[in-house]
Write a protein that holds these residues in place. Sequence first.
Motif, PDB file in Angstrom:
ATOM      1  N   MET A 171      59.468  40.208  40.586  1.00 53.96           N
ATOM      2  CA  MET A 171      59.144  38.969  41.288  1.00 53.96           C
ATOM      3  C   MET A 171      57.624  38.796  41.408  1.00 53.96           C
ATOM      4  O   MET A 171      57.105  37.668  41.293  1.00 53.96           O
ATOM      5  N   LEU A 172      56.905  39.885  41.619  1.00 48.76           N
ATOM      6  CA  LEU A 172      55.447  39.819  41.629  1.00 48.76           C
ATOM      7  C   LEU A 172      54.919  39.371  40.268  1.00 48.76           C
ATOM      8  O   LEU A 172      54.067  38.489  40.174  1.00 48.76           O
ATOM      9  N   GLU A 173      55.447  39.988  39.218  1.00 48.31           N
ATOM     10  CA  GLU A 173      54.991  39.672  37.864  1.00 48.31           C
ATOM     11  C   GLU A 173      55.228  38.202  37.527  1.00 48.31           C
ATOM     12  O   GLU A 173      54.400  37.557  36.873  1.00 48.31           O
ATOM     13  N   GLN A 174      56.353  37.667  37.981  1.00 46.07           N
ATOM     14  CA  GLN A 174      56.706  36.284  37.674  1.00 46.07           C
ATOM     15  C   GLN A 174      56.168  35.288  38.693  1.00 46.07           C
ATOM     16  O   GLN A 174      56.429  34.082  38.593  1.00 46.07           O
ATOM     17  N   GLY A 175      55.397  35.768  39.672  1.00 47.38           N
ATOM     18  CA  GLY A 175      54.821  34.880  40.667  1.00 47.38           C
ATOM     19  C   GLY A 175      55.827  34.288  41.615  1.00 47.38           C
ATOM     20  O   GLY A 175      55.580  33.232  42.219  1.00 47.38           O
ATOM     21  N   GLN A 176      56.973  34.957  41.812  1.00 45.46           N
ATOM     22  CA  GLN A 176      58.012  34.439  42.692  1.00 45.46           C
ATOM     23  C   GLN A 176      57.773  34.807  44.153  1.00 45.46           C
ATOM     24  O   GLN A 176      58.476  34.322  45.035  1.00 45.46           O
ATOM     25  N   VAL A 177      56.839  35.716  44.411  1.00 39.92           N
ATOM     26  CA  VAL A 177      56.417  36.015  45.777  1.00 39.92           C
ATOM     27  C   VAL A 177      54.893  35.949  45.814  1.00 39.92           C
ATOM     28  O   VAL A 177      54.211  36.181  44.810  1.00 39.92           O
ATOM     29  N   ASP A 178      54.352  35.615  46.979  1.00 40.38           N
ATOM     30  CA  ASP A 178      52.905  35.486  47.142  1.00 40.38           C
ATOM     31  C   ASP A 178      52.249  36.792  47.549  1.00 40.38           C
ATOM     32  O   ASP A 178      51.052  36.984  47.347  1.00 40.38           O
ATOM     33  N   VAL A 179      53.030  37.680  48.159  1.00 37.44           N
ATOM     34  CA  VAL A 179      52.521  38.949  48.658  1.00 37.44           C
ATOM     35  C   VAL A 179      53.711  39.894  48.746  1.00 37.44           C
ATOM     36  O   VAL A 179      54.858  39.449  48.871  1.00 37.44           O
ATOM     37  N   ALA A 180      53.451  41.204  48.679  1.00 39.32           N
ATOM     38  CA  ALA A 180      54.564  42.152  48.747  1.00 39.32           C
ATOM     39  C   ALA A 180      54.106  43.484  49.322  1.00 39.32           C
ATOM     40  O   ALA A 180      52.959  43.904  49.133  1.00 39.32           O
ATOM     41  N   PHE A 181      55.040  44.134  50.024  1.00 41.65           N
ATOM     42  CA  PHE A 181      54.844  45.490  50.535  1.00 41.65           C
ATOM     43  C   PHE A 181      55.563  46.425  49.565  1.00 41.65           C
ATOM     44  O   PHE A 181      56.795  46.392  49.474  1.00 41.65           O
ATOM     45  N   ILE A 182      54.819  47.235  48.835  1.00 41.83           N
ATOM     46  CA  ILE A 182      55.424  48.038  47.774  1.00 41.83           C
ATOM     47  C   ILE A 182      54.962  49.487  47.836  1.00 41.83           C
ATOM     48  O   ILE A 182      54.101  49.856  48.633  1.00 41.83           O
ATOM     49  N   CYS A 183      55.513  50.290  46.946  1.00 44.32           N
ATOM     50  CA  CYS A 183      55.176  51.708  46.850  1.00 44.32           C
ATOM     51  C   CYS A 183      53.872  51.891  46.068  1.00 44.32           C
ATOM     52  O   CYS A 183      53.472  51.037  45.277  1.00 44.32           O
ATOM     53  N   SER A 184      53.241  53.035  46.264  1.00 45.19           N
ATOM     54  CA  SER A 184      51.980  53.328  45.585  1.00 45.19           C
ATOM     55  C   SER A 184      52.139  53.354  44.066  1.00 45.19           C
ATOM     56  O   SER A 184      51.297  52.826  43.332  1.00 45.19           O
ATOM     57  N   LEU A 185      53.211  53.975  43.567  1.00 46.84           N
ATOM     58  CA  LEU A 185      53.426  54.012  42.118  1.00 46.84           C
ATOM     59  C   LEU A 185      53.702  52.614  41.578  1.00 46.84           C
ATOM     60  O   LEU A 185      53.213  52.258  40.504  1.00 46.84           O
ATOM     61  N   SER A 186      54.459  51.818  42.310  1.00 56.25           N
ATOM     62  CA  SER A 186      54.706  50.450  41.882  1.00 56.25           C
ATOM     63  C   SER A 186      53.386  49.705  41.723  1.00 56.25           C
ATOM     64  O   SER A 186      53.188  48.953  40.762  1.00 56.25           O
ATOM     65  N   TYR A 187      52.457  49.906  42.667  1.00 56.50           N
ATOM     66  CA  TYR A 187      51.155  49.248  42.538  1.00 56.50           C
ATOM     67  C   TYR A 187      50.438  49.693  41.273  1.00 56.50           C
ATOM     68  O   TYR A 187      49.903  48.866  40.521  1.00 56.50           O
ATOM     69  N   VAL A 188      50.424  50.995  41.018  1.00 56.38           N
ATOM     70  CA  VAL A 188      49.753  51.510  39.818  1.00 56.38           C
ATOM     71  C   VAL A 188      50.347  50.888  38.552  1.00 56.38           C
ATOM     72  O   VAL A 188      49.622  50.434  37.646  1.00 56.38           O
ATOM     73  N   LEU A 189      51.666  50.850  38.477  1.00 57.45           N
ATOM     74  CA  LEU A 189      52.335  50.285  37.301  1.00 57.45           C
ATOM     75  C   LEU A 189      52.114  48.776  37.204  1.00 57.45           C
ATOM     76  O   LEU A 189      51.899  48.229  36.112  1.00 57.45           O
TER      77      LEU A 189
END
Length: 570
Positions: free
Chosen positions: A75-93
């Motif tokens: 959803m972040l990649e496709q711009g379907q959310v404006d902000v997100a609370f995610i994991c550290s590895l998810s951020y790196v990827l």
Amino acid sequence: MVMDRLIFAAVSFFFLLSPSLALTSPTDLRAGVASMITPVSTVRYYQQIIDYLGEKLGVPAEMVHRTTYDEIDLMLEQGQVDVAFICSLSYVLDNEKFGGELLVVPQVAGKTVYQSVIIVHRDSNIEYFDDLENRSFVFVDPKSNSGRLYPLYLLAKRHFFPEQFFDSFLYSYSHNKSVEMVAKKRADGASVDSIVYDYMLATGSPYAEQTTIIHRSPPFGIPPVVVPPSTSPELKQAMRSILVNMHQDQKGKKILEQMRIERFVTTDDSSYDSIRAMLAFIRNSQDHPIDQDAAPVNRPRNDQAMLFSVLPRDNPIIAYERYQPLIDYLSRETGKRFELHLEKSYEDVVDRLGDGTISFALLGPLTYLDAHRRFGTAPIARSQNARGETFFRSVIVTGPDGSIAEVADLVDKRFAFAALWSTSGTLIPRYLLAWAGILLNQLESYHHYNYHDTVIKKVISNEFDAGAVRSSSAEPYLPYGLRVIATSDPIPTGPVVASSHVSPTVVRAVQNALQTMKDNEASRAVLSKLDPDLQGGFVAASDADYGDIRRLFNEIPRTCGTGCHPDISF
């Protein structure tokens, strides 16, 4: 007469042409949250902070909750959310793949770092990570740093894959569920977020108190709040300013205190370089598929295990708790080694039955009809509940506010269905809607979710106004305000089926083991641990048991003018 009602209702029944698209309405701010903790806790804590953010921005704010990190990343990649609370590895990827950006990070106990901790039961004789060889292990999520990447790194340094090192492993999709699994001795070890674990200890969690830490990782950059490249610079700056000053506002400070966060601060991307280093080591040393999907629950270590699958209507941790005792029982009674196997979709279960990958499966009425039509699959037993009933019901549920009293009130409302091939979560509820005169295009929006408990939590959190689930899935949530506004007629329980690739001798052994479960005290004790719809044991089954469901589907008219009905019949 009932069938006439069904045929009339089917004129409005949009079903099974392709996965449905939700008719979502635009909102001003959409914030994504993955289940780093259990979904109920996620809703309770993060909804407050997202509401606060929307209030300060002066716009409506919607929390978009998903079970897995991967769903929020997409959803972040496709711009379907404006902000997100995610994991550290998810951020790196995400940063590597599409330029996901850091917004702020939480500060906890004066720090913006955390650790991965390896835990075991406090009564265990396991003292070191190496002692977990040939034991069972729980990961959190395929994209979890503390819950998967770090233990993979430990294995890579020892030249092991998880499949080679552990006897079995599975995914819990939340850190506190992993702790619970170890506490209940459903697994020998787990790797979890130190902040979540410390919070559980500080609040007197009986599960955390039953476990002990045998290994701690070095510190890593804490799970951040991120934005996609599509979020405007003005919105990014406004959200950053609100969050970093949140602790200075009385209302904001109270919310942070409940979450055990001192404040939000900014940080540098280099805080996550140690995670990048681990990721590079794993990729370079073993070419491990770290970016890919989760392995199946209890992944087979060799080709001698017979896979027994269930439909993915429950999240993996619940599925493991409700069905693993049955798998262990069948292994003991038949002398064959069975392993519980989860596919990602209802359709995949049927496909794998057809090609022989899965030997046995517990299906629903609709998926059974599909397996029977495509592969000639025959039922060998069907379940009954503790009251001896060989049926269940579908229910339409709403939240606790009481604004929706009956199905007719759902016009222009948001509706959550279960999986597209779910009898109780899609097929029957769409008829219930049609009987009330509601076409799908008269809903404000609708969406399908694999897990029935996800549907329920979407309704409780007010992300959807109503939803459809199996009645036994709804019952545990009634004390929390979930309300049932419609109940279906009885639906036959789904059958256990065997792949045509399994020898008749093994099929008979499994059939006999199932149908005799209720005959002695030891096996009745096993039944008491299973899904509520299985606790009365198993009885003989035949294709005729599903005649009404077959007729219901086959008599759907194909002349409603929308072209939405599939050109198949059962």
